[in-house]
Design a protein around this motif. Sequence first.
Motif, PDB file in Angstrom:
ATOM      1  N   VAL A 117      20.188   4.697  20.708  1.00  0.00           N
ATOM      2  CA  VAL A 117      20.476   6.058  21.179  1.00  0.00           C
ATOM      3  C   VAL A 117      19.198   6.899  21.236  1.00  0.00           C
ATOM      4  CG1 VAL A 117      21.059   7.027  18.905  1.00  0.00           C
ATOM      5  CG2 VAL A 117      22.113   7.980  20.977  1.00  0.00           C
ATOM      6  N   ALA A 118      18.225   6.583  20.400  1.00  0.00           N
ATOM      7  CA  ALA A 118      16.967   7.343  20.370  1.00  0.00           C
ATOM      8  C   ALA A 118      16.167   7.177  21.660  1.00  0.00           C
ATOM      9  CB  ALA A 118      16.121   6.930  19.167  1.00  0.00           C
ATOM     10  N   SER A 119      16.463   6.140  22.457  1.00  0.00           N
ATOM     11  CA  SER A 119      15.733   5.924  23.710  1.00  0.00           C
ATOM     12  C   SER A 119      16.344   6.696  24.882  1.00  0.00           C
ATOM     13  CB  SER A 119      15.710   4.432  24.050  1.00  0.00           C
ATOM     14  OG  SER A 119      17.018   3.991  24.399  1.00  0.00           O
ATOM     15  N   ALA A 120      17.482   7.352  24.666  1.00  0.00           N
ATOM     16  CA  ALA A 120      18.151   8.063  25.757  1.00  0.00           C
ATOM     17  C   ALA A 120      17.422   9.351  26.114  1.00  0.00           C
ATOM     18  CB  ALA A 120      19.596   8.365  25.374  1.00  0.00           C
ATOM     19  N   ASP A 121      17.462   9.685  27.404  1.00  0.00           N
ATOM     20  CA  ASP A 121      16.890  10.944  27.884  1.00  0.00           C
ATOM     21  C   ASP A 121      17.884  12.089  27.725  1.00  0.00           C
ATOM     22  OD1 ASP A 121      14.434   9.738  28.934  1.00  0.00           O
ATOM     23  OD2 ASP A 121      15.784   8.787  30.367  1.00  0.00           O
ATOM     24  N   VAL A 122      19.173  11.767  27.731  1.00  0.00           N
ATOM     25  CA  VAL A 122      20.264  12.729  27.548  1.00  0.00           C
ATOM     26  C   VAL A 122      21.326  12.031  26.710  1.00  0.00           C
ATOM     27  CG1 VAL A 122      22.081  14.080  28.696  1.00  0.00           C
ATOM     28  CG2 VAL A 122      19.833  13.847  29.775  1.00  0.00           C
ATOM     29  N   VAL A 123      21.963  12.769  25.790  1.00  0.00           N
ATOM     30  CA  VAL A 123      23.050  12.229  24.989  1.00  0.00           C
ATOM     31  C   VAL A 123      24.281  13.115  25.175  1.00  0.00           C
ATOM     32  CG1 VAL A 123      23.872  11.607  22.679  1.00  0.00           C
ATOM     33  CG2 VAL A 123      21.456  11.257  23.301  1.00  0.00           C
ATOM     34  N   LEU A 124      25.327  12.512  25.684  1.00  0.00           N
ATOM     35  CA  LEU A 124      26.618  13.181  25.838  1.00  0.00           C
ATOM     36  C   LEU A 124      27.450  12.844  24.608  1.00  0.00           C
ATOM     37  CD1 LEU A 124      28.115  14.772  28.136  1.00  0.00           C
ATOM     38  CD2 LEU A 124      29.213  12.603  28.683  1.00  0.00           C
ATOM     39  N   THR A 125      27.943  13.858  23.914  1.00  0.00           N
ATOM     40  CA  THR A 125      28.646  13.628  22.657  1.00  0.00           C
ATOM     41  C   THR A 125      30.019  14.276  22.661  1.00  0.00           C
ATOM     42  OG1 THR A 125      28.483  13.879  20.253  1.00  0.00           O
ATOM     43  CG2 THR A 125      27.535  15.618  21.562  1.00  0.00           C
ATOM     44  N   ARG A 146      25.780  10.894  12.780  1.00  0.00           N
ATOM     45  CA  ARG A 146      24.744   9.895  12.452  1.00  0.00           C
ATOM     46  C   ARG A 146      23.910   9.564  13.691  1.00  0.00           C
ATOM     47  NH1 ARG A 146      27.602   5.250   8.815  1.00  0.00           N
ATOM     48  NH2 ARG A 146      29.504   6.451   8.620  1.00  0.00           N
ATOM     49  N   ALA A 147      24.593   9.388  14.824  1.00  0.00           N
ATOM     50  CA  ALA A 147      23.866   9.069  16.059  1.00  0.00           C
ATOM     51  C   ALA A 147      22.950  10.220  16.465  1.00  0.00           C
ATOM     52  CB  ALA A 147      24.849   8.751  17.181  1.00  0.00           C
ATOM     53  N   LEU A 148      23.457  11.458  16.414  1.00  0.00           N
ATOM     54  CA  LEU A 148      22.646  12.615  16.813  1.00  0.00           C
ATOM     55  C   LEU A 148      21.448  12.820  15.890  1.00  0.00           C
ATOM     56  CD1 LEU A 148      25.470  15.117  17.826  1.00  0.00           C
ATOM     57  CD2 LEU A 148      23.822  13.998  19.357  1.00  0.00           C
ATOM     58  N   ALA A 149      21.569  12.398  14.631  1.00  0.00           N
ATOM     59  CA  ALA A 149      20.444  12.518  13.698  1.00  0.00           C
ATOM     60  C   ALA A 149      19.281  11.623  14.120  1.00  0.00           C
ATOM     61  CB  ALA A 149      20.896  12.171  12.282  1.00  0.00           C
ATOM     62  N   ARG A 150      19.535  10.618  14.959  1.00  0.00           N
ATOM     63  CA  ARG A 150      18.483   9.703  15.433  1.00  0.00           C
ATOM     64  C   ARG A 150      17.801  10.203  16.711  1.00  0.00           C
ATOM     65  NH1 ARG A 150      22.856   5.842  14.003  1.00  0.00           N
ATOM     66  NH2 ARG A 150      22.140   4.751  12.136  1.00  0.00           N
ATOM     67  N   ILE A 155      15.347  16.050  23.241  1.00  0.00           N
ATOM     68  CA  ILE A 155      16.364  15.367  24.044  1.00  0.00           C
ATOM     69  C   ILE A 155      17.573  16.280  24.216  1.00  0.00           C
ATOM     70  CG2 ILE A 155      17.896  13.349  24.143  1.00  0.00           C
ATOM     71  CD1 ILE A 155      14.807  12.838  24.454  1.00  0.00           C
ATOM     72  N   LEU A 156      18.068  16.370  25.440  1.00  0.00           N
ATOM     73  CA  LEU A 156      19.255  17.175  25.722  1.00  0.00           C
ATOM     74  C   LEU A 156      20.482  16.483  25.138  1.00  0.00           C
ATOM     75  CD1 LEU A 156      20.672  19.552  27.127  1.00  0.00           C
ATOM     76  CD2 LEU A 156      20.837  18.097  29.166  1.00  0.00           C
ATOM     77  N   THR A 157      21.178  17.185  24.255  1.00  0.00           N
ATOM     78  CA  THR A 157      22.459  16.719  23.722  1.00  0.00           C
ATOM     79  C   THR A 157      23.513  17.696  24.206  1.00  0.00           C
ATOM     80  OG1 THR A 157      22.025  17.898  21.645  1.00  0.00           O
ATOM     81  CG2 THR A 157      21.484  15.551  21.707  1.00  0.00           C
ATOM     82  N   ARG A 178      23.831  19.687  15.393  1.00  0.00           N
ATOM     83  CA  ARG A 178      24.043  20.605  16.514  1.00  0.00           C
ATOM     84  C   ARG A 178      23.843  19.873  17.842  1.00  0.00           C
ATOM     85  NH1 ARG A 178      24.354  24.897  13.678  1.00  0.00           N
ATOM     86  NH2 ARG A 178      22.949  26.280  12.718  1.00  0.00           N
ATOM     87  N   VAL A 179      24.435  20.437  18.905  1.00  0.00           N
ATOM     88  CA  VAL A 179      24.130  20.010  20.266  1.00  0.00           C
ATOM     89  C   VAL A 179      23.349  21.139  20.927  1.00  0.00           C
ATOM     90  CG1 VAL A 179      26.077  18.416  20.511  1.00  0.00           C
ATOM     91  CG2 VAL A 179      26.371  20.827  21.139  1.00  0.00           C
ATOM     92  N   ARG A 180      22.643  20.811  21.998  1.00  0.00           N
ATOM     93  CA  ARG A 180      21.791  21.808  22.658  1.00  0.00           C
ATOM     94  C   ARG A 180      22.461  22.467  23.851  1.00  0.00           C
ATOM     95  NH1 ARG A 180      18.895  17.539  20.688  1.00  0.00           N
ATOM     96  NH2 ARG A 180      17.518  18.167  19.016  1.00  0.00           N
TER      97      ARG A 180
END
Length: 193
Positions: A117-125, A146-150, A155-157, A178-180
């Motif tokens: 997940v740390a390699s993603a440019d954007v993370v949809l949660t 846990r995933a967002l902590a990585r 990175i846009l979450t 948090r998400v952005r």
Amino acid sequence: MHDIASKARLRADLLARRAAMPPEDRAAAGRSIRDALLTVPEVEMAGTLAAYVSIGTEPDTRGLLFALWKRGTYVLLPRLLPDGDLDWASYEGPDSLVPGPRGCLEPSEPPRGPDAVASADVVLTPAVAVDRTGMRLGRGGGSFDRALARVGPAILTVAPLYETELLPTLPSEPHDQRVRAVVTPSEGFVRLG
């Protein structure tokens, strides 16, 4: 303890509201969210996007996943591990999904590890609600925290939400991430924080 109990009550109330929404309203919301996300510059330029397959009454992500995949974005989806953490594997279209734990659909491709997940440019949660500072209320399992902590700070979450789920404040605990940004059917894409 107060925050845990208040989070549980709020989560139950919000999930009951989702369940009461007519299916056609949920479907329309999913299309609006998909269309808004597909025009966000970070999403348009993302080489890799980590996301999830919506289940139950969550805002629909299946149309978004398919659209991203068709336009060539490399999409990572979670696989739930026995300890509640998330592994990640590539999405290769709707036929690549198989039943996983807790009613989730997971990618059938080989796992890439929890740190993928740390390699993603954007993370949809997923989120049940988010407040104006980006504090996210999830389902209570902590997997996406846990995933967002990585994920790095640049990175846009982003969390897809229904209209009434972007709130002024939310109770939180130290492990909450948090998400952005959020995206809702009427407001579209909203940066937070």
